[in-house]
Write a protein that holds these residues in place. Structure first.
Motif, short mmCIF file in Angstrom:
data_model
loop_
_atom_site.label_atom_id
_atom_site.label_comp_id
_atom_site.label_asym_id
_atom_site.label_seq_id
_atom_site.Cartn_x
_atom_site.Cartn_y
_atom_site.Cartn_z
N LYS A 1 -32.00 7.54 -45.58
CA LYS A 1 -31.67 8.27 -46.78
C LYS A 1 -32.00 7.40 -47.92
O LYS A 1 -31.69 6.34 -47.72
N LYS A 2 -32.42 8.09 -48.98
CA LYS A 2 -32.37 7.19 -50.33
C LYS A 2 -31.34 7.69 -51.45
O LYS A 2 -31.44 6.87 -52.21
N GLU B 1 -22.21 16.96 -52.66
CA GLU B 1 -22.93 17.30 -51.62
C GLU B 1 -22.39 18.65 -50.83
O GLU B 1 -23.16 19.36 -50.13
#
Length: 129
Positions: free
Chosen positions: A2-3, A61
């Motif tokens: 993930k970035k 999120e």
């Protein structure tokens, strides 16, 4: 890899498994964690990571349709009370003992390193559509 977003693999995986109506307890280092719910312990040192950092990361999120915190937060930790009121407009306050009882029904508990009292909130997941 993930970035962006939450990089902690245990937490990212646990969040991916949440559904509508599931509850997530975000808590300070001193909150007792009941048997049953999955616990992702992020606490490193007193105050690290802070309740505010973790809450903001989770709110970025998750879809949250409701939240519950202890009413004692107002007197014992005005900074956390202000943070919760500002981030969670549908916040409901209950006695701390009730919050602890309700934590047993959470799907996930995220323990922070927060070292100020009553920095705890039970988030109820919503749906994005």
């Amino acid at each position: 890899m993930k970035k962006a977003g939450i990089l902690n693999r245990q937490l990212a995986g646990a969040l991916a498994g949440l559904g509508h109506g599931h509850e997530v307890l975000v808590c300070d280092a001193g909150m007792p964690t009941p048997e049953g719910p999955r616990v992702v312990d992020l606490a490193f040192r007193a105050g690290v990571p802070s309740f505010a950092e973790v809450l903001d990361g989770l709110l970025a999120e998750l879809v949250v349709e409701g939240a519950t915190a202890a009413r004692e937060v107002r007197a014992a930790n005005p900074a956390a009370a202000g943070l919760l009121a500002g981030r969670l407009p549908k916040l409901v306050l209950v006695p701390h003992e009730e919050l602890k009882e309700r934590a047993a029904g959470a799907r996930l508990i995220v323990r922070t390193g927060e070292a100020r009292p009553y920095a705890n909130v039970l988030l109820r997941c919503g749906v994005f559509f």
